[in-house]
Write an enzyme that holds these catalytic residues in place. Structure first.
Site, PDB file in Angstrom:
ATOM      1  N   HIS A 118       2.394  -3.848   6.855  1.00  0.00           N
ATOM      2  CA  HIS A 118       1.455  -2.765   6.569  1.00  0.00           C
ATOM      3  C   HIS A 118       1.463  -1.785   7.739  1.00  0.00           C
ATOM      4  CE1 HIS A 118      -0.859  -4.552   3.099  1.00  0.00           C
ATOM      5  NE2 HIS A 118      -0.167  -5.608   3.511  1.00  0.00           N
TER       6      HIS A 118
ATOM      7  N   GLU B 291       0.466  -5.067  11.065  1.00  0.00           N
ATOM      8  CA  GLU B 291       0.054  -3.669  10.963  1.00  0.00           C
ATOM      9  C   GLU B 291       0.901  -2.908  11.977  1.00  0.00           C
ATOM     10  OE1 GLU B 291      -2.061  -2.322   8.876  1.00  0.00           O
ATOM     11  OE2 GLU B 291      -3.307  -3.987   8.152  1.00  0.00           O
TER      12      GLU B 291
ATOM     13  N   HIS C  35       0.849  -1.197   0.000  1.00  0.00           N
ATOM     14  CA  HIS C  35       0.000   0.000   0.000  1.00  0.00           C
ATOM     15  C   HIS C  35       0.879   1.241   0.000  1.00  0.00           C
ATOM     16  CE1 HIS C  35      -3.362  -2.673   1.699  1.00  0.00           C
ATOM     17  NE2 HIS C  35      -3.549  -2.460   0.409  1.00  0.00           N
TER      18      HIS C  35
ATOM     19  N   GLU D  10       1.873   3.543   3.021  1.00  0.00           N
ATOM     20  CA  GLU D  10       2.353   2.897   4.244  1.00  0.00           C
ATOM     21  C   GLU D  10       3.883   2.884   4.254  1.00  0.00           C
ATOM     22  OE1 GLU D  10      -0.023  -0.725   4.412  1.00  0.00           O
ATOM     23  OE2 GLU D  10      -1.858   0.456   4.242  1.00  0.00           O
TER      24      GLU D  10
HETATM   25  O1  0X9 Z   1      -6.881  -4.177   4.382  1.00  0.00           O
HETATM   26  C1  0X9 Z   1      -5.720  -4.550   4.206  1.00  0.00           C
HETATM   27  O2  0X9 Z   1      -5.260  -4.867   3.116  1.00  0.00           O
HETATM   28  C2  0X9 Z   1      -4.778  -4.620   5.404  1.00  0.00           C
HETATM   29  N1  0X9 Z   1      -4.944  -3.461   6.238  1.00  0.00           N
HETATM   30  S1  0X9 Z   1      -4.469  -1.976   5.686  1.00  0.00           S
HETATM   31  O3  0X9 Z   1      -4.984  -0.971   6.594  1.00  0.00           O
HETATM   32  N2  0X9 Z   1      -2.889  -1.876   5.745  1.00  0.00           N
HETATM   33  O4  0X9 Z   1      -4.927  -1.821   4.350  1.00  0.00           O
HETATM   34  C3  0X9 Z   1      -5.113  -5.847   6.228  1.00  0.00           C
HETATM   35  C4  0X9 Z   1      -5.194  -7.115   5.478  1.00  0.00           C
HETATM   36  C5  0X9 Z   1      -5.331  -8.289   6.393  1.00  0.00           C
HETATM   37  N3  0X9 Z   1      -6.402  -9.167   6.045  1.00  0.00           N
HETATM   38  C6  0X9 Z   1      -7.648  -9.060   6.609  1.00  0.00           C
HETATM   39  N4  0X9 Z   1      -7.939  -8.146   7.470  1.00  0.00           N
HETATM   40  N5  0X9 Z   1      -8.562  -9.985   6.289  1.00  0.00           N
HETATM   41 ZN    ZN Z   2      -1.814  -1.904   4.017  1.00  0.00          ZN
END
Ligand code: 0X9
Ligand code: ZN
Ligand code: CA
Ligand code: CA
Length: 423
Positions: A311, A384, A182, A185
């Site tokens: 992330h 994260e 991302h 990030e």
């Molecule tokens: O949404 C995402 O891709 C990740 N969080 S972010 O805020 N960095 O975008 C988390 C992905 C992890 N997978 C799930 N939460 N199912």
């Molecule tokens: Zn992310």
């Protein structure tokens, strides 16, 4: 507002866009037609759980952080309306453009393409590449650099390998660290660079580092999304950009090919922040990651045994699956799940993050974790990183003075993962 986009369309189509504008609220001044930062706002939403956070994402709004039961949500005016109508309380409205204005310098910075004042400690793409080149130059016996492929705009996606006898493919458990899927990030890129520096600079002096380097093959990909991350900083003003730069942008972490688009965990709207792309692997960046990881199957066995996809933000250690809230599925036994939870808990002990299954955050489909485990049985985690609670878009842009502390914080967790790759 419409200017640059309108140039590309006919008068009739432009009229159509104008008609759609009030409900779509996402036609933008961006050349790509992506959601304009000036339309978006962030809100805090109390009393959420994984189910309601998944519901929030399904409106096209996006949960960008979670602290306990409080979610931080990024939404267009129309999405905010829809959420309120569904009964969610949306507090602390902050326009993303205003938040970015507070972070960004009043004038464009001196060095084109570089991070703005207060952020000079971050590496832009050129600096990241130079850093990897320095690592290789200083430690040619244990470090080598190559490219896993090209981004949509044709930039290389570099990978650093660290191991003894680095030029040979030895029979040692392999470990993968990848960062910056991302764009915004940026702290994650610094995390990957810290791993690169620590396992080379400390090789001669730190016995634990030497053991790891001598008995593993460590792969580090500091920037999976080079187009997005350079776009986010190149004007000297942060853009709050998440996706790659293919058309309106694909969310790379919804484009991986395990149960892609299966479960309401990604967006089919090209302007959405979690747009899954036109097909699995439609983004060149995820296709390059797939090809690289597939190439580590040697003699029928995947050599990469463990991985972390870094992330920001929320300070979480996450494990698969993300597409379902079930612990056990056709591709995850209870024993396997228990190992994820045990090692995840151990790493979280080490860094002070909160450990949980990724779908406990919210359901996603097409994310990296699900494919790495579902396809290759890689012990794959998403971290994260800092901060736990960032107050909105600001959470993606901590000043550079946190880099040292917040990357060093993961040293022990990284060591645990490297150990576990041999278990
Ligand atoms: O949404 C995402 O891709 C990740 N969080 S972010 O805020 N960095 O975008 C988390 C992905 C992890 N997978 C799930 N939460 N199912
Ligand atoms: Zn992310
Ligand atoms: Ca080796
Ligand atoms: Ca090998």
């Amino acid at each position: 507002m419409f200017s640059s986009r309108r140039k590309a369309v006919t008068v009739a189509a432009a009229a159509c866009l104008v008609l759609l504008a009030p409900i779509q609220a996402s036609v933008s001044a961006e050349p790509t037609g992506a959601t304009a930062a000036q339309d978006l706002a962030t809100y805090t939403v109390p009393n959420t759980d994984s189910k309601t956070r998944t519901e929030i994402n399904r409106t096209g709004a996006q949960v960008i952080a979670v602290s306990g039961a409080v979610a931080t949500v990024e939404a267009t005016p129309a999405q905010a309306e829809q959420l309120r109508a569904a009964g969610f309380a949306l507090n602390d409205e902050t326009k993303v453009a205003d938040a970015l204005k507070r972070i960004n310098p009043a004038q464009a910075q001196q060095v084109p393409g570089d991070f703005p004042p207060g952020y000079e400690g971050y590496h832009n793409l050129d600096e990241m590449n130079a850093e990897l080149d320095t690592v290789v130059k200083d430690h040619p016996d244990i470090a080598s650099k190559s490219s896993i492929g090209k981004s949509f705009e044709g930039r290389d996606i570099p990978v650093l390998k660290i191991s003894d006898n680095v030029g040979q493919d030895e029979d040692e458990p392999e470990v993968l660290f990848n960062c910056n899927q991302h764009a915004r990030e940026h702290l994650t890129t610094e995390m990957c660079l810290r791993i690169a520096n620590r396992f080379t600079d400390d090789y001669a002096t730190d016995q634990a580092v030497k053991d790891a380097v001598d008995n593993r093959e460590i792969w580090i990909i500091p920037v999976v999304n080079p187009d997005g991350s350079s776009y986010d900083v190149e004007s000297g003003q942060f853009q709050g950009w998440r996706k790659n730069r293919q058309d309106s942008g694909t969310d790379l972490n919804r484009n991986w090919g395990y149960k892609w688009g299966c479960c309401g965990g990604s967006d089919d709207d090209p302007n959405g922040e979690t747009y899954r792309g036109t097909a699995e692997w439609s983004a060149p960046e995820t296709a390059a990651m797939r090809d690289f990881i597939d190439s580590r199957v040697v003699g029928g066995a995947q050599q990469i045994k463990a991985a972390i996809d870094f992330h920001t933000y929320s300070e979480l250690v996450l494990w698969p699956f993300g597409h379902t809230s079930d612990d056990v599925t056709e591709d995850m036994t209870q024993e396997e799940y228990d190992r994820f939870a045990r090692v995840g808990g151990e790493m979280a002990q080490a860094n002070g993050y909160t450990p949980q299954q990724s779908s406990d955050l919210y359901v996603t489909d097409g994310d990296s974790l699900d494919w790495m485990w579902g396809q290759h049985k890689i012990l794959a985690y998403t971290f994260e990183m800092y901060p736990a609670n960032g107050g909105g878009i600001d959470g993606f842009y901590p000043p550079d003075d946190v880099i040292e502390k917040e990357t060093a914080r993961n040293d022990s967790a990284v060591d645990i993962l490297i150990r576990e790759a041999g278990a």
